[in-house]
Design an enzyme around this catalytic site. Structure first.
Site, PDB file in Angstrom:
ATOM      1  N   GLY A 144       0.806  -1.210   0.000  1.00 41.49           N
ATOM      2  CA  GLY A 144       0.000   0.000   0.000  1.00 41.49           C
ATOM      3  C   GLY A 144       0.839   1.260   0.000  1.00 41.49           C
ATOM      4  O   GLY A 144       0.447   2.288  -0.550  1.00 41.49           O
ATOM      5  N   PHE A 145       2.019   1.188   0.616  1.00 37.06           N
ATOM      6  CA  PHE A 145       2.905   2.357   0.659  1.00 37.06           C
ATOM      7  C   PHE A 145       3.480   2.657  -0.713  1.00 37.06           C
ATOM      8  O   PHE A 145       3.541   3.801  -1.144  1.00 37.06           O
ATOM      9  CB  PHE A 145       4.039   2.078   1.659  1.00 37.06           C
ATOM     10  N   GLY A 146       3.909   1.619  -1.414  1.00 39.00           N
ATOM     11  CA  GLY A 146       4.557   1.805  -2.701  1.00 39.00           C
ATOM     12  C   GLY A 146       5.405   0.598  -3.029  1.00 39.00           C
ATOM     13  O   GLY A 146       5.144  -0.511  -2.568  1.00 39.00           O
TER      14      GLY A 146
ATOM     15  N   VAL B 175       9.198  -1.512  -3.392  1.00 43.71           N
ATOM     16  CA  VAL B 175      10.495  -1.699  -2.751  1.00 43.71           C
ATOM     17  C   VAL B 175      11.456  -2.251  -3.784  1.00 43.71           C
ATOM     18  O   VAL B 175      11.129  -3.190  -4.529  1.00 43.71           O
ATOM     19  CB  VAL B 175      10.397  -2.661  -1.550  1.00 43.71           C
TER      20      VAL B 175
ATOM     21  N   LYS C 294      12.509   1.944  -0.491  1.00 49.57           N
ATOM     22  CA  LYS C 294      11.051   1.954  -0.576  1.00 49.57           C
ATOM     23  C   LYS C 294      10.616   3.329  -1.095  1.00 49.57           C
ATOM     24  O   LYS C 294      10.981   4.361  -0.530  1.00 49.57           O
ATOM     25  CB  LYS C 294      10.430   1.686   0.787  1.00 49.57           C
TER      26      LYS C 294
ATOM     27  N   ASP D  97       0.466  -3.302  13.638  1.00 46.39           N
ATOM     28  CA  ASP D  97       0.285  -4.002  12.363  1.00 46.39           C
ATOM     29  C   ASP D  97       1.137  -5.265  12.325  1.00 46.39           C
ATOM     30  O   ASP D  97       1.803  -5.541  11.336  1.00 46.39           O
ATOM     31  CB  ASP D  97       0.640  -3.075  11.200  1.00 46.39           C
TER      32      ASP D  97
END
Length: 381
Positions: free
Chosen positions: A97-99, A101, A119, A220
């Protein structure tokens, strides 16, 4: 592929000097709220205490402003483009979801090649910047053998380009999730599963009680956030959802409910009240995942087996049918008595009342005891 010497982390990168960014970035400078949320009231009892050994006295933002500038390198965007061969798809090792790597290649001051992970924030992610900032602040302060090491970061805020990147140590054996659920990898042995969970538990214990100035709630915990180094030692990653724990006189932190479906504690989902015992629940879920080789939720299973916790409750640790839940990939190579003990510990982590769940230091002790039940001649993997 770009290979070059590291630049000093004590100054600002060209892109940051142009943008006027601070080092390390603060919540105020980034126009983003601090890492902690508002806390709920109530007195803590000894039995329900979920705070670090010392009373938390400083915020993560304060500690980050003080320590992050000394510990984190500030990378230039051109450095990271070169190290990843222009963010080549061939070097992409993961996406979330962040992007994305990427594997990245650098040269140390001594001329040796160094492999790191970069990342890169997905600019379409609405929560991405806030999570990037949390990672910089938390991992600029926290340091433990079972936490992934953040090397540095890059922030660009020009009129034509906005970029957020993080640079970590590279973990070549991917994640616990990959080795439990992806048939491409050989099955993890019973002993190695326990060793990985002991290391992960030590990481959580450090967050909850090992930092004198502040308590950290991970929020998480799941198998995909447990990275594995070359020796399969585990390191917790992805601190974008981490929060500071309650301060003196408070029993919990009140937050919006975020995390991953299937791992969040029901008390947190129902009330928004976050405590360290929320992490303990998530740990209990993953304990059952390492026993069964099944994810917390699998829609492809028969209806009665789709929800892991509901399924294993029909086969309690002391029942004759307990073996039915064990991962068939283990091939029966595990001590049954030890497996029952792990299931009992998981059940303690998963009790409805968070005050009755064990502290992570007790979880570590129990898992270390169970590990000794392993026959000494068993293979390492």
């Amino acid at each position: 592929m770009g290979c070059f010497a590291f630049k000093s982390g004590k100054g600002r990168s060209k892109s940051q000097r142009a943008a006027g960014a601070k080092t390390p970035p603060s919540a105020a400078a980034a126009k983003s709220p601090p890492a902690s949320d508002s806390s709920g009231g109530g007195q803590r009892s000894k039995a329900s205490s979920c705070v670090s050994a010392s009373t938390p006295s400083r915020s993560i933002q304060e500690l980050s402003d003080e320590r992050g500038a000394l510990r984190l390198r500030v990378f230039d965007l051109d450095e990271l483009r070169s190290a990843t061969n222009g963010f080549s798809r061939a070097l992409k090792v993961g996406e979330g979801g962040f992007g994305s790597v990427y594997r990245a290649f650098f040269r140390s001051a001594a001329g040796d090649r160094v492999v790191l992970a970069v990342k890169r924030l997905n600019q379409r992610s609405l929560q991405g910047h806030k999570q990037w900032l949390a990672e910089v602040q938390f991992l600029g302060v926290l340091e433990h053998p079972n936490l992934v090491k953040l090397i540095g970061y890059c922030a660009v805020d020009s009129d034509t380009d906005k970029q957020r990147l993080l640079v970590y140590e590279f973990m070549p054996n991917k994640t616990l999730d990959d080795h439990l659920f992806n048939r491409v990898h050989p099955p993890l042995s019973w002993r190695l599963r326990l060793q990985i969970m002991i290391g992960a538990a030590r990481g959580l214990d450090y967050l909850h009680e090992g930092v004198p100035e502040v308590q950290v709630i991970y929020r998480d915990f799941k198998a995909s956030n447990v990275l594995l180094d070359p020796e399969f030692k585990p390191k917790l990653s992805d601190f974008g959802l981490a929060r500071e724990g309650p301060t003196e006189g408070k029993t919990h932190v009140s937050t919006a409910v975020v995390g991953t479906h299937g791992y969040a504690a029901p008390d947190y989902i129902e009330t928004g009240h976050l405590t360290a015992k929320s992490d303990v629940w998530s740990f209990g879920v993953v304990l059952y995942e390492i026993l069964t080789g099944r994810r917390s939720l699998e829609r492809s299973r028969p209806a009665e087996e789709q929800k892991l916790l509901a399924w294993v409750r029909r086969h309690p640790p002391d029942s004759a049918g307990f073996r039915a839940i064990m991962d068939p990939r283990l091939g029966g190579r595990y001590p049954l008595a030890a497996a029952r003990e792990v299931a009992r510990l998981a059940d303690r982590c998963l009790v409805k009342n968070p005050k009755e769940r064990p502290a992570m230091r007790d979880v570590v002790d129990e898992l270390e005891r169970v590990l000794q039940m392993e026959p000494p001649h068993a293979a390492a993997r």
